[in-house]
Design a protein around this motif. Structure first.
Motif, PDB file in Angstrom:
ATOM      1  N   GLY A  28       0.798  -1.223   0.000  1.00  0.00           N
ATOM      2  CA  GLY A  28       0.000   0.000   0.000  1.00  0.00           C
ATOM      3  C   GLY A  28       0.833   1.276   0.000  1.00  0.00           C
ATOM      4  N   ASP A  29       2.052   1.210   0.579  1.00  0.00           N
ATOM      5  CA  ASP A  29       2.927   2.387   0.599  1.00  0.00           C
ATOM      6  C   ASP A  29       3.747   2.536  -0.676  1.00  0.00           C
ATOM      7  OD1 ASP A  29       4.896   0.418   0.844  1.00  0.00           O
ATOM      8  OD2 ASP A  29       5.584   1.069   2.829  1.00  0.00           O
ATOM      9  N   GLY A  30       3.496   1.649  -1.679  1.00  0.00           N
ATOM     10  CA  GLY A  30       4.186   1.729  -2.953  1.00  0.00           C
ATOM     11  C   GLY A  30       5.477   0.937  -3.019  1.00  0.00           C
ATOM     12  N   LYS A  31       5.909   0.360  -1.908  1.00  0.00           N
ATOM     13  CA  LYS A  31       7.156  -0.409  -1.889  1.00  0.00           C
ATOM     14  C   LYS A  31       6.949  -1.776  -2.554  1.00  0.00           C
ATOM     15  CE  LYS A  31      10.938  -1.759   1.074  1.00  0.00           C
ATOM     16  NZ  LYS A  31      11.536  -1.671   2.394  1.00  0.00           N
ATOM     17  N   LEU A  32       7.932  -2.194  -3.352  1.00  0.00           N
ATOM     18  CA  LEU A  32       7.884  -3.498  -4.010  1.00  0.00           C
ATOM     19  C   LEU A  32       8.087  -4.591  -2.961  1.00  0.00           C
ATOM     20  CD1 LEU A  32       7.766  -5.058  -6.722  1.00  0.00           C
ATOM     21  CD2 LEU A  32      10.269  -4.831  -6.807  1.00  0.00           C
ATOM     22  N   ALA A  33       7.135  -5.501  -2.867  1.00  0.00           N
ATOM     23  CA  ALA A  33       7.202  -6.595  -1.894  1.00  0.00           C
ATOM     24  C   ALA A  33       7.730  -7.879  -2.517  1.00  0.00           C
ATOM     25  CB  ALA A  33       5.825  -6.836  -1.276  1.00  0.00           C
ATOM     26  N   ALA A  34       7.386  -8.133  -3.780  1.00  0.00           N
ATOM     27  CA  ALA A  34       7.817  -9.372  -4.438  1.00  0.00           C
ATOM     28  C   ALA A  34       7.657  -9.240  -5.945  1.00  0.00           C
ATOM     29  CB  ALA A  34       7.001 -10.557  -3.934  1.00  0.00           C
ATOM     30  N   ILE A  35       8.403 -10.094  -6.640  1.00  0.00           N
ATOM     31  CA  ILE A  35       8.232 -10.260  -8.085  1.00  0.00           C
ATOM     32  C   ILE A  35       8.104 -11.756  -8.339  1.00  0.00           C
ATOM     33  CG2 ILE A  35       9.300 -10.123 -10.366  1.00  0.00           C
ATOM     34  CD1 ILE A  35      10.578  -7.520  -9.557  1.00  0.00           C
ATOM     35  N   VAL A  36       7.054 -12.121  -9.065  1.00  0.00           N
ATOM     36  CA  VAL A  36       6.824 -13.518  -9.430  1.00  0.00           C
ATOM     37  C   VAL A  36       6.910 -13.615 -10.946  1.00  0.00           C
ATOM     38  CG1 VAL A  36       5.223 -15.465  -9.325  1.00  0.00           C
ATOM     39  CG2 VAL A  36       5.297 -13.803  -7.436  1.00  0.00           C
ATOM     40  N   THR A  37       7.742 -14.542 -11.422  1.00  0.00           N
ATOM     41  CA  THR A  37       7.850 -14.807 -12.857  1.00  0.00           C
ATOM     42  C   THR A  37       7.398 -16.235 -13.089  1.00  0.00           C
ATOM     43  OG1 THR A  37       9.764 -13.336 -12.973  1.00  0.00           O
ATOM     44  CG2 THR A  37       9.404 -14.813 -14.851  1.00  0.00           C
ATOM     45  N   GLN A  38       6.467 -16.406 -13.995  1.00  0.00           N
ATOM     46  CA  GLN A  38       5.935 -17.749 -14.228  1.00  0.00           C
ATOM     47  C   GLN A  38       5.786 -18.046 -15.711  1.00  0.00           C
ATOM     48  OE1 GLN A  38       1.383 -18.178 -13.926  1.00  0.00           O
ATOM     49  NE2 GLN A  38       1.967 -16.790 -12.277  1.00  0.00           N
ATOM     50  N   THR A  39       5.858 -19.338 -16.002  1.00  0.00           N
ATOM     51  CA  THR A  39       5.671 -19.823 -17.366  1.00  0.00           C
ATOM     52  C   THR A  39       4.376 -20.618 -17.417  1.00  0.00           C
ATOM     53  OG1 THR A  39       8.060 -19.984 -17.632  1.00  0.00           O
ATOM     54  CG2 THR A  39       6.696 -21.149 -19.253  1.00  0.00           C
ATOM     55  N   GLN A  40       3.550 -20.294 -18.386  1.00  0.00           N
ATOM     56  CA  GLN A  40       2.287 -20.979 -18.606  1.00  0.00           C
ATOM     57  C   GLN A  40       2.391 -21.791 -19.898  1.00  0.00           C
ATOM     58  OE1 GLN A  40       0.377 -19.925 -15.313  1.00  0.00           O
ATOM     59  NE2 GLN A  40      -0.934 -20.720 -16.857  1.00  0.00           N
ATOM     60  N   LEU A  41       1.996 -23.040 -19.847  1.00  0.00           N
ATOM     61  CA  LEU A  41       1.943 -23.885 -21.028  1.00  0.00           C
ATOM     62  C   LEU A  41       0.644 -23.620 -21.784  1.00  0.00           C
ATOM     63  CD1 LEU A  41       3.166 -26.308 -22.595  1.00  0.00           C
ATOM     64  CD2 LEU A  41       1.768 -27.793 -21.129  1.00  0.00           C
ATOM     65  N   VAL A  42       0.735 -23.482 -23.089  1.00  0.00           N
ATOM     66  CA  VAL A  42      -0.451 -23.351 -23.929  1.00  0.00           C
ATOM     67  C   VAL A  42      -0.806 -24.756 -24.405  1.00  0.00           C
ATOM     68  CG1 VAL A  42      -1.399 -22.395 -26.070  1.00  0.00           C
ATOM     69  CG2 VAL A  42       0.172 -21.019 -24.652  1.00  0.00           C
ATOM     70  N   MET A  43      -1.950 -25.244 -23.974  1.00  0.00           N
ATOM     71  CA  MET A  43      -2.389 -26.587 -24.310  1.00  0.00           C
ATOM     72  C   MET A  43      -3.434 -26.512 -25.425  1.00  0.00           C
ATOM     73  SD  MET A  43      -2.628 -28.202 -20.462  1.00  0.00           S
ATOM     74  CE  MET A  43      -4.057 -27.206 -20.050  1.00  0.00           C
ATOM     75  N   ARG A  44      -3.012 -26.885 -26.607  1.00  0.00           N
ATOM     76  CA  ARG A  44      -3.907 -26.855 -27.766  1.00  0.00           C
ATOM     77  C   ARG A  44      -4.659 -28.185 -27.868  1.00  0.00           C
ATOM     78  NH1 ARG A  44      -2.617 -22.557 -31.060  1.00  0.00           N
ATOM     79  NH2 ARG A  44      -0.711 -21.509 -30.459  1.00  0.00           N
ATOM     80  N   ARG A  45      -5.929 -28.059 -28.159  1.00  0.00           N
ATOM     81  CA  ARG A  45      -6.764 -29.258 -28.321  1.00  0.00           C
ATOM     82  C   ARG A  45      -6.400 -29.957 -29.622  1.00  0.00           C
ATOM     83  NH1 ARG A  45     -12.466 -27.790 -29.206  1.00  0.00           N
ATOM     84  NH2 ARG A  45     -12.151 -28.423 -31.329  1.00  0.00           N
ATOM     85  N   GLU A  46      -6.227 -31.261 -29.541  1.00  0.00           N
ATOM     86  CA  GLU A  46      -5.949 -32.049 -30.738  1.00  0.00           C
ATOM     87  C   GLU A  46      -7.259 -32.270 -31.493  1.00  0.00           C
ATOM     88  OE1 GLU A  46      -2.875 -32.990 -31.715  1.00  0.00           O
ATOM     89  OE2 GLU A  46      -2.096 -31.954 -29.976  1.00  0.00           O
ATOM     90  N   ASP A  47      -7.283 -31.932 -32.755  1.00  0.00           N
ATOM     91  CA  ASP A  47      -8.517 -32.118 -33.555  1.00  0.00           C
ATOM     92  C   ASP A  47      -8.578 -33.501 -34.151  1.00  0.00           C
ATOM     93  OD1 ASP A  47      -9.558 -29.577 -33.097  1.00  0.00           O
ATOM     94  OD2 ASP A  47      -8.267 -28.725 -34.641  1.00  0.00           O
TER      95      ASP A  47
END
Length: 144
Positions: A125-144
């Motif tokens: 709330g005071d504007g100070k950076l508390a954490a940074i999270v970096t994440q990777t998301q897999l894109v799951m494509r439906r097989e037709d």
């Protein structure tokens, strides 16, 4: 931004807010801004979310960020595709005390065909950076 754009943005925010998983609502987090390029949430730090030192538990920080990364990926998926987190890393810089409201801001670092990488900044709330999270998301494509 004109009135039509504002109405469209408000509808998207409402729709995405309503489609959040039950766990996100259990945390008490709320989506306050949403677009394909940025998802922002707020969370009031309550005693139920605290660690034994009286600050927000690191797991709650990671849970909010993970949810935002998944939401941001969802907004960028091709039709009929899904997503899941395959990697996440958190750096903690400052505690978020009880009673404070954090702001979590998620932006893309990479939007590829098979993965997307998102960075979520956790700001006190005071504007100070508390954490940074970096994440990777897999894109799951439906097989037709």
């Amino acid at each position: 931004m004109n009135a039509e754009d504002t109405t469209s943005a408000a509808r998207l925010l409402q729709a995405i807010s309503e489609r959040q998983p039950p766990f996100f609502h259990l945390l008490g987090a709320k989506i306050v801004e949403v677009s394909r390029d940025r998802v922002v949430a707020e969370l009031k730090v309550r005693e139920e979310l605290a660690n034994r030192n009286g600050a927000l538990h690191g797991g709650a920080v990671m849970a909010v960020a993970d949810n935002l990364g998944g939401t941001a990926t969802f907004l960028n998926l091709p039709e009929a595709a899904g997503t899941t987190t395959i990697e996440s890393k958190t750096n903690f810089f400052a505690a978020v005390p009880l009673g404070d409201t954090l702001r979590a801001e998620c932006i893309p670092l990479h939007r590829g065909r098979s993965t997307m990488v998102w960075q979520t900044r956790i700001i006190r709330g005071d504007g100070k950076l508390a954490a940074i999270v970096t994440q990777t998301q897999l894109v799951m494509r439906r097989e037709d």
